[in-house]
Design a protein around this motif. Structure first.
Motif, PDB file in Angstrom:
ATOM      1  N   GLY A  28       0.769  -1.275  -0.016  1.00 25.08           N
ATOM      2  CA  GLY A  28      -0.067   0.181   0.176  1.00 25.08           C
ATOM      3  C   GLY A  28       0.916   1.340  -0.251  1.00 25.08           C
ATOM      4  N   VAL A  29       2.095   1.260   0.853  1.00 24.01           N
ATOM      5  CA  VAL A  29       2.907   2.392   0.791  1.00 24.01           C
ATOM      6  C   VAL A  29       3.442   2.557  -0.492  1.00 24.01           C
ATOM      7  N   PHE A  30       3.612   1.581  -1.084  1.00 24.21           N
ATOM      8  CA  PHE A  30       4.390   1.554  -2.279  1.00 24.21           C
ATOM      9  C   PHE A  30       3.528   2.068  -3.347  1.00 24.21           C
ATOM     10  N   MET A  31       2.448   1.708  -3.250  1.00 22.80           N
ATOM     11  CA  MET A  31       1.359   2.234  -4.294  1.00 22.80           C
ATOM     12  C   MET A  31       1.147   3.898  -4.084  1.00 22.80           C
ATOM     13  N   LEU A  32       1.170   4.366  -3.042  1.00 20.59           N
ATOM     14  CA  LEU A  32       1.197   5.785  -2.840  1.00 20.59           C
ATOM     15  C   LEU A  32       2.346   6.342  -3.343  1.00 20.59           C
ATOM     16  N   GLU A  33       3.483   5.831  -3.168  1.00 21.78           N
ATOM     17  CA  GLU A  33       4.897   6.453  -3.441  1.00 21.78           C
ATOM     18  C   GLU A  33       4.694   6.577  -5.086  1.00 21.78           C
ATOM     19  N   MET A  34       4.393   5.561  -5.900  1.00 21.48           N
ATOM     20  CA  MET A  34       4.201   5.467  -7.155  1.00 21.48           C
ATOM     21  C   MET A  34       3.240   6.789  -7.577  1.00 21.48           C
ATOM     22  N   GLY A  36      -4.390   2.257  -2.362  1.00 23.37           N
ATOM     23  CA  GLY A  36      -3.183   2.410  -1.419  1.00 23.37           C
ATOM     24  C   GLY A  36      -3.329   2.819   0.034  1.00 23.37           C
ATOM     25  N   LEU A  37      -4.273   3.460   0.246  1.00 25.54           N
ATOM     26  CA  LEU A  37      -4.788   3.828   1.782  1.00 25.54           C
ATOM     27  C   LEU A  37      -5.371   2.616   2.266  1.00 25.54           C
TER      28      LEU A  37
END
Length: 674
Positions: free
Chosen positions: A536-542, A597-598
């Motif tokens: 999820g953190v990785f999705m927000l990072e992208m 992501g959240l």
């Protein structure tokens, strides 16, 4: 003889000639392929010896070879001419580049076309792609000789023969073996042994049964087939079809050879003449230059030379010394010599350095014996405690096979360090495309595809392999990009395995700050839920183009998850998008990624989706719950609960339209149900 009689006689003669030519065209035999009438594409070529080489030891390639004249198959339109029984016999060999590692195999195919330019290699064997695999309009029959276990196609193992109709999910398959009448039982064969074998495919049209038989090259055809499968091929094959072969390699490659081939569209195929088949090339061996010492010096010089050589020997022995214990004997096929890795990386020179992190440095290398490009990660270890279990897990993870995983090839131990050997990815790690000004910006199209690639890899690790694999360090720097900018999850140095249906026993907190799930600080136990949090953190990072932790930012911006959450709760979630993506993304996809992501990064593990659900959301098969007006609530996701207060944050410094709505949304997010 009248004119009409002469015309009738001439037509009769031409008809007989046509039938004769058709019979010649519909059956053939090649004992070697010199001068053969074949259509070749991709990596396929005919070697001077007469061998047909479909693919070589290059990675991610495909090759096809077809008899150029179409064969008449489906004659069901004619009442007087039934669908034919046909037969083929071929000799083949699969020679792996590395022991126990190979490309994906080869297949005998019957197809309405010779154009497979849209097909992909790897697990698709050069036959289909993700969009047309399984379509009834393919009209393709394939007999696959498969050396990789692909769970997505329900493969039974990594050494099987399968019957494929329009799809790589076989209608029938069996481990490779042949029946020995002398011993009265089936004897197993290994496709990767590099030895020539024979394959027979016989279709009995009246009985509608397809028989497939395999045996070593010099054995007579067994009297019992390996597969005897009921199938009505007249429902799939068209009137005119092409016969031939398809083959493909993946992250690891193999030579796929065909030595000889016979075919008959209306009866038994001729037996191959084994003595006339071309030999396989000599097996690759590590070249060793013999020492050529000429004794021409006086006795004193010889003694001095021996002393120098002895000193050099002990220095080199110390230089290449490894840690090797008795229990490692069973892992010899997975072990690389330190000397080979030292030479491959040019002595671990800085110019070969690909990257460095908290757990070690990664170097590019080329193995001296095979010219295979590799990446070598050096990890420090000061204790033998748990090393046996760790190496056992490395050996298990080496068997992982998925198109979106970086292949772990093996390991080496030396003094105070452990070296992990991976397949080399030419475009390096994803984080440099996100955060380095020296690398072109990665488009949203590629970012969204990479997200789905990594999600697919995690689904395989969590649910589709024989054990559950916890990666424990999902982050952008551990996602590598191949030549096509597809994402591959790598770095299994922290991964752990456990059996399905059991609980993981890990209790030491490892990973990277910013990606660690909050429950890890309380229990220390990694689970699939903690991998989902990191994803999820990785999705927000992208989507945001910023790192998970920004210690230089304002207090409310230190944690990217909290920062995005604040904007989401006040209805301005699109304000967090990476400015470099401005005007290039689809709003629907971007909102999906931010909200999902959240959801994955929810502080309560029970609220996070499983990776199978994540894939369904990303593929558009299932919709995320709708957001009510004001942008404050996922109606069926963040429901009221005792732990809801853990997720309530305050963001006093948010500006613009976000700050105007924040206070009211804070009060209602978990209690209104809106």
């Amino acid at each position: 003889m009248g004119a009409s009689s002469r015309a009738f006689f001439l037509l009769t003669i031409l008809s007989l000639i046509h039938v004769s030519l058709a019979q010649d065209q519909n059956q053939f035999i090649y004992n070697g392929f010199q001068g053969a009438n074949l259509h070749l594409d991709g990596a396929a070529k005919i070697l001077p010896s007469g061998l047909l080489e479909l693919t070589n030891t290059s990675k991610q390639i495909k090759g096809h070879a077809f008899y150029q004249i179409p064969i008449s198959f489906n004659r069901s339109s004619s009442i007087s001419i039934p669908f034919p029984s046909f037969s083929t016999n071929l000799a083949f060999a699969i020679v792996p580049e590395l022991p126990n590692l190979s490309g994906h195999g080869l297949a005998f195919i019957i197809s309405p076309t010779m154009d497979f330019s849209q097909a992909v290699g790897g697990q698709y064997l050069g036959l289909f792609n993700i969009s047309n695999n399984g379509l009834p309009t393919n009209h393709v029959l394939a007999i696959e000789l498969d050396t990789i276990l692909n769970p997505e196609f329900a493969d039974i193992n990594n050494n099987h023969v399968g019957i494929d109709v329009n799809s790589l999910k076989s209608v029938d398959s069996a481990p490779v073996s042949y029946f020995s009448s002398e011993e009265g039982k089936n004897i197993s064969l290994r496709l990767l042994n590099g030895d020539p074998m024979q394959l027979w495919v016989d279709y009995d049209a009246p009985r509608e049964v397809l028989n497939v038989t395999v045996a070593p090259l010099r054995r007579l055809k067994p009297n019992r087939p390996l597969l005897s499968t009921p199938v009505d091929l007249s429902q799939f094959l068209l009137e005119n079809m092409y016969v031939g072969f398809s083959s493909a390699t993946g992250p690891v490659a193999s030579d796929h050879y065909v030595l000889g081939w016979s075919f008959n569209s209306s009866g038994p195929a001729q037996n191959l003449e084994i003595s006339k088949l071309p030999p396989l090339p000599p097996k690759r061996k590590t070249s060793q230059k013999p020492s050529n010492v000429i004794i021409i010096l006086p006795i004193a010089a010889i003694v001095f030379l021996i002393m120098v050589i002895g000193a050099v020997y002990f220095v080199r022995r110390k230089k290449y010394a490894e840690v090797r214990e008795e229990w490692e004997t069973e892992y010899d096929p997975q072990r690389f010599s330190y000397k080979d890795l030292y030479i491959a990386t040019k002595g671990f020179k800085e110019k070969e350095l690909l990257g460095a992190g908290g757990f070690g440095k990664v170097y590019k290398g080329t193995l001296p014996a095979s010219d295979v490009q590799i990446a070598v990660k050096r990890i420090s270890h000061d204790s033998h405690q748990g090393m046996k279990e760790f190496v056992a897990e490395i050996a298990s993870m080496r068997r992982l096979r998925h198109r979106n995983l970086v292949q772990l090839l093996g390991y080496c131990r030396r003094k105070g360090e452990l070296l992990l050997v991976y397949d080399y990815m030419p475009n390096g790690s994803l984080d440099k495309f996100l955060f380095s000004n020296r690398t072109p910006t990665l488009s949203w199209f590629h970012r969204f595809r990479v997200l789905k690639d990594v999600a697919s890899a995690l689904l395989y690790l969590h649910e589709e392999w024989e054990q559950v694999v916890l990666h424990r360090d999902v982050k952008s720097s551990n996602v590598l990009l191949d030549a096509d900018l597809s994402g591959r999850l790598g770095d299994f140095g922290l991964a752990r395995l456990y059996d399905h249906g059991t609980n993981p026993q890990t209790t030491r907190v490892v990973g990277t700050v910013g990606y660690l799930a909050p429950e890890l600080s309380k229990t220390g136990r990694a689970t699939t839920d903690t991998d989902v949090f990191a994803f999820g953190v990785f999705m927000l990072e992208m989507a945001c183009g910023r790192r998970p932790m920004d210690l230089q930012g304002l207090p409310e911006e230190v944690s990217m998850v909290d920062w995005v959450m604040g904007y989401w709760r006040c209805g301005a979630i699109l304000d967090v998008i990476d400015p470099k993506l401005e005007g290039t993304y689809l709003v629907e996809e971007m909102e999906l990624v931010l909200k999902l992501g959240l959801l994955c990064a929810h502080p309560m593990p029970a609220m996070r989706p499983k990776m199978r659900q994540v894939m369904q959301y990303l593929d558009g098969h299932v919709s995320l719950p709708e957001i009510q007006d004001g942008g404050t609530v996922f109606t069926s996701t963040f429901a009221p609960s005792n732990g809801a207060s853990d997720f309530v944050m305050s963001f006093p410094s948010l500006s613009g339209k976000c700050s105007a709505n924040l206070l009211s949304s804070n009060e209602s997010i978990f209690h209104t149900g809106r």
